[in-house]
Scaffold this motif. Structure first.
Motif, PDB file in Angstrom:
ATOM      1  N   PRO A 159      -5.452 -35.997  -3.809  1.00 33.60           N
ATOM      2  CA  PRO A 159      -4.565 -37.067  -4.853  1.00 33.60           C
ATOM      3  C   PRO A 159      -5.570 -37.466  -6.085  1.00 33.60           C
ATOM      4  N   GLY A 160      -6.755 -37.224  -5.861  1.00 33.88           N
ATOM      5  CA  GLY A 160      -7.562 -37.740  -6.926  1.00 33.88           C
ATOM      6  C   GLY A 160      -7.211 -36.844  -8.334  1.00 33.88           C
ATOM      7  N   PHE A 161      -7.184 -35.661  -7.835  1.00 30.36           N
ATOM      8  CA  PHE A 161      -7.036 -34.613  -8.933  1.00 30.36           C
ATOM      9  C   PHE A 161      -5.594 -34.731  -9.468  1.00 30.36           C
ATOM     10  N   LEU A 162      -4.766 -34.891  -8.694  1.00 31.82           N
ATOM     11  CA  LEU A 162      -3.165 -35.113  -9.000  1.00 31.82           C
ATOM     12  C   LEU A 162      -3.191 -36.240 -10.124  1.00 31.82           C
ATOM     13  N   LEU A 163      -3.912 -37.294  -9.737  1.00 32.80           N
ATOM     14  CA  LEU A 163      -3.636 -38.474 -10.549  1.00 32.80           C
ATOM     15  C   LEU A 163      -4.478 -38.179 -11.850  1.00 32.80           C
ATOM     16  N   ALA A 164      -5.537 -37.791 -11.666  1.00 27.95           N
ATOM     17  CA  ALA A 164      -6.524 -37.489 -12.878  1.00 27.95           C
ATOM     18  C   ALA A 164      -5.689 -36.732 -13.981  1.00 27.95           C
ATOM     19  N   ALA A 205      -4.537 -37.564 -17.855  1.00 23.84           N
ATOM     20  CA  ALA A 205      -5.121 -36.981 -18.724  1.00 23.84           C
ATOM     21  C   ALA A 205      -3.628 -36.714 -19.803  1.00 23.84           C
ATOM     22  N   SER A 206      -2.561 -36.534 -19.178  1.00 17.64           N
ATOM     23  CA  SER A 206      -1.375 -36.157 -19.914  1.00 17.64           C
ATOM     24  C   SER A 206      -0.937 -37.567 -20.805  1.00 17.64           C
ATOM     25  N   ILE A 207      -1.486 -38.732 -20.627  1.00 17.68           N
ATOM     26  CA  ILE A 207      -1.013 -39.822 -21.226  1.00 17.68           C
ATOM     27  C   ILE A 207      -2.005 -40.187 -22.414  1.00 17.68           C
ATOM     28  N   PRO A 231       9.243 -47.532 -17.600  1.00 18.48           N
ATOM     29  CA  PRO A 231      10.257 -46.411 -17.592  1.00 18.48           C
ATOM     30  C   PRO A 231       9.754 -45.323 -18.437  1.00 18.48           C
ATOM     31  N   ALA A 232       9.007 -45.267 -19.675  1.00 16.25           N
ATOM     32  CA  ALA A 232       8.461 -44.517 -20.279  1.00 16.25           C
ATOM     33  C   ALA A 232       7.667 -43.691 -19.775  1.00 16.25           C
ATOM     34  N   LEU A 233       6.583 -44.468 -19.023  1.00 19.37           N
ATOM     35  CA  LEU A 233       5.754 -43.417 -18.175  1.00 19.37           C
ATOM     36  C   LEU A 233       6.220 -42.922 -17.088  1.00 19.37           C
ATOM     37  N   LYS A 234       7.297 -43.298 -16.478  1.00 17.88           N
ATOM     38  CA  LYS A 234       7.814 -42.786 -15.476  1.00 17.88           C
ATOM     39  C   LYS A 234       8.406 -41.358 -15.945  1.00 17.88           C
ATOM     40  N   ARG A 235       9.364 -41.529 -17.079  1.00 21.01           N
ATOM     41  CA  ARG A 235       9.974 -40.426 -17.564  1.00 21.01           C
ATOM     42  C   ARG A 235       8.935 -39.459 -18.094  1.00 21.01           C
ATOM     43  N   LYS A 283       6.353 -33.943 -17.076  1.00 21.02           N
ATOM     44  CA  LYS A 283       5.182 -33.031 -17.246  1.00 21.02           C
ATOM     45  C   LYS A 283       5.024 -32.540 -15.843  1.00 21.02           C
ATOM     46  N   GLY A 284       5.905 -32.922 -14.798  1.00 20.26           N
ATOM     47  CA  GLY A 284       5.689 -32.142 -13.509  1.00 20.26           C
ATOM     48  C   GLY A 284       4.674 -33.145 -12.422  1.00 20.26           C
ATOM     49  N   HIS A 285       4.742 -34.531 -12.839  1.00 18.48           N
ATOM     50  CA  HIS A 285       3.818 -35.344 -11.869  1.00 18.48           C
ATOM     51  C   HIS A 285       4.638 -36.087 -11.158  1.00 18.48           C
ATOM     52  N   HIS A 286       5.427 -35.364 -10.358  1.00 22.96           N
ATOM     53  CA  HIS A 286       6.347 -36.384  -9.644  1.00 22.96           C
ATOM     54  C   HIS A 286       5.803 -36.854  -8.188  1.00 22.96           C
TER      55      HIS A 286
END
Length: 181
Positions: A21-26, A30-32, A132-136, A141-144
């Protein structure tokens, strides 16, 4: 937050078989924000700078003094002066990031990772659209697996930013009063 399972699992038995989960969140974070601090989510960017704000900031120098940090001129929204970046641009900050047991690491893939983040925003930012913008964005980006949660409703300190335009008659009155004093 990325919350995948109950408890950690020994990396010698489960490494490469279960997601970290650490890598998934990182990767989601990084996409933000890009590698030089620019916001990558259009809806989180500040509204366009007005001519009067740009003029008011044109000769403002940012100096933290002897004890303040040096400005990283390469960090932040491109094409803006340091004064414009701090007073006329939004910034996304990671306030905390943790996974596993930071005070006592073990050889296990942790079950979850959590980041507490902040959008420092200026007047005119649509604060109701931040979550909502962050969720979209993350879904696109595939970070479901990343859950975006708004701050707690009680005593969260959230409020819209305000500003009087520098060329507003009241601002001109106060400026003239200070100069006379």
């Amino acid at each position: 937050m990325v919350d995948l399972r109950e408890g950690g699992h020994h990396s010698g038995n489960w490494g490469g078989l279960i997601a970290d989960p650490g890598f998934l969140l990182a990767h989601a974070l990084a996409s933000i924000v890009g590698p030089t601090g620019a916001l990558l989510v259009e809806e989180l960017k500040a509204p366009p700078m007005t001519a009067s704000v740009k003029a008011a900031l044109s000769d403002v120098e940012i100096d933290g003094g002897d004890k303040g940090p040096q400005i990283d001129r390469w960090w932040g929204e491109p094409g803006l002066s340091p004064a414009e970046r701090v007073y006329a641009a939004n910034t996304f900050n990671i306030l905390t990031f943790w996974t596993g047991t930071p005070g006592r690491p073990v050889n296990a893939i942790p079950p979850k990772a959590v980041a507490n983040c902040q959008l420092r925003f200026i007047a005119g930012t649509d604060v109701d659209n931040i979550v909502p913008a962050l969720k979209r964005h993350l879904e696109a980006k595939g970070h479901h697996l990343v859950k975006v949660m708004p701050p707690p409703a009680v005593n969260d300190g959230a409020f819209p930013a305000t500003r009087i335009e520098p060329d507003h008659p009241w601002a001109a009155f106060v400026t003239a009063s200070v100069q006379r004093s």
